[in-house]
Write an enzyme that holds these catalytic residues in place. Structure first.
Site, short mmCIF file in Angstrom:
data_model
loop_
_atom_site.label_atom_id
_atom_site.label_comp_id
_atom_site.label_asym_id
_atom_site.label_seq_id
_atom_site.Cartn_x
_atom_site.Cartn_y
_atom_site.Cartn_z
N HIS A 259 -7.69 0.58 -2.22
CA HIS A 259 -6.41 0.22 -2.14
C HIS A 259 -6.56 -0.46 -0.69
O HIS A 259 -7.31 -0.07 0.11
CB HIS A 259 -5.56 1.49 -2.02
CG HIS A 259 -4.23 0.83 -1.94
ND1 HIS A 259 -3.44 0.63 -1.13
CD2 HIS A 259 -3.33 0.68 -3.06
CE1 HIS A 259 -2.23 0.04 -1.26
NE2 HIS A 259 -2.06 0.38 -2.54
N GLU A 314 -2.72 2.69 -9.50
CA GLU A 314 -2.82 2.12 -10.84
C GLU A 314 -3.84 2.76 -12.10
O GLU A 314 -3.55 2.73 -13.19
CB GLU A 314 -3.41 0.64 -10.60
CG GLU A 314 -2.37 -0.24 -10.02
CD GLU A 314 -2.42 -0.10 -8.61
OE1 GLU A 314 -3.28 0.48 -7.85
OE2 GLU A 314 -1.32 -0.71 -8.03
#
Length: 368
Positions: A259, A314
């Site tokens: 991320h 996600e």
């Protein structure tokens, strides 16, 4: 004006451009706070409306305040006839996010033009976003759109409009948790885009339309569907290690890992993992997803030992979406359904501040 090169931060990385009490995103320590509350706890113990109230009004609601917000949202769910007509006229090969952007833009009538933006405008817009998504999706499937219901909560009504039947409580809980965890996340690209537009004293609809345009980009809002594609391509637990190893040896990314902000395990992924485990039970696809995560984390430590890459939101968003039966094309629009809350909260803040006007450094040749 020339600026010193040591002041340049490409992409504005590590540059502070706003003060906010809406959220804290601490990537080094894996922390996410919404107004003095851990986002994980909010996802596990509260509803979409309660957390929206927290972000908009500054505190978690009483039972009476929660009901009042539910009633206000429910009363604003129906779309104007001209918006429906425009959605019907958009070509079928137009992406869902583009159709959503158009539908939201069409709402920019007099009711949303007042300056500064108001909570009444925010509530009305937030209520209509899931209806736009569900209406457009029904048309693409060749079905008659399902009208919103006023007796259901925000998330339950969204699922009801998408599927045309009363949603299962477990599915509502799982999607509610996801929508809570993605309501707000600091100054991400779409939120920043919305704040920039709001800082010019443009209207709420223009600001949110800008945010939608940023979220549409695959580097921001497209990862969950790519996670699903990866897990489906792997197919079996036995194939996980050779498939993932081949990707890493080829220098490719593993979707759902790493991320831009978090250097530890994404706190949103932890909460969704808890919810998804309860939801999926012995589901083979979810069992495969868990195995892929375990192998992926091990291989990333092997291939990139000096770069902290952990599971992000996600990855488990894909697991939740798959478990409740939402297709890939609804992943990013559903993200927009939730992030509208955070966008609007930031837009209300930005409307009170200075115009956002950063500088750039000229790298061309000076004329003689």
């Amino acid at each position: 004006m020339n600026m010193e090169h040591n002041l340049i931060s490409l992409g504005l990385e590590n540059v502070v451009v706003a003060q906010t009490d809406l959220s804290l995103v601490d990537g080094e320590n894996g922390l996410l706070v919404y107004r003095n509350h851990w986002a994980r706890d909010l996802a596990l113990h509260h509803t979409f409306e309660e957390v929206a109230h927290l972000l908009w009004y500054g505190h978690l609601p009483s039972a009476e305040e929660a009901k009042a917000l539910h009633d206000k949202l429910a009363a604003e769910r129906e779309l104007p006839a001209f918006v429906k007509a425009a959605l019907d006229a958009i070509p079928a090969d137009t992406e869902m996010m583009s159709a959503l952007r158009t539908g939201i833009s069409l709402l920019g009538t007099e009711a949303f033009a007042a300056w500064p933006p108001t909570l009444e405008q925010v509530i009305a817009l937030t209520a209509k976003v899931p209806t736009i998504v569900a209406y457009r999706y029904a048309r693409l499937q060749g079905h008659e759109p399902v009208a919103p219901r006023t007796d259901l909560g925000h998330t339950a009504n969204y699922l009801y409009m998408l599927k045309g039947q009363e949603p299962q409580p477990a599915h509502v809980r799982a999607l509610d948790a996801y929508l809570i965890l993605t309501q707000e996340h600091g100054l991400n690209a779409s939120t920043f885009a919305g704040r920039v537009v709001a800082s010019t004293r443009s209207d709420l609809i223009s600001s949110v339309t800008a945010a939608i345009g940023a979220l549409k980009g695959p580097l921001h809002g497209g990862a969950p569907s790519e996670v699903t594609e990866m897990i489906e391509a792997i197919g079996t637990k036995e194939n996980a290690e050779p498939w993932l190893r081949a990707k890493l040896e080829a220098g490719e990314r593993l979707m759902g890992f790493g991320h831009r902000v978090y250097r530890t395990y994404d706190p949103r992924a932890k909460a969704l993992s808890t919810i998804a485990t309860e939801l999926a039970g012995d589901d083979p696809w979810f069992a495969l997803a868990v195995h892929v995560e375990e192998v992926g984390l091990r291989l990333l430590k092997e291939f990139k030992p000096h770069r902290p890459l952990n599971t992000n939101v996600e990855f488990y968003a894909a697991a939740v979406m798959r478990a409740i039966g939402l297709p890939d094309e609804l992943f990013t629009p559903s993200f927009a359904v939730s992030r509208t809350v955070g966008w609007c909260a930031h837009i209300l803040e930005a409307a009170q501040g200075k115009i956002i006007r950063p500088q750039s450094t000229y790298t061309g040749i000076m004329p003689e």
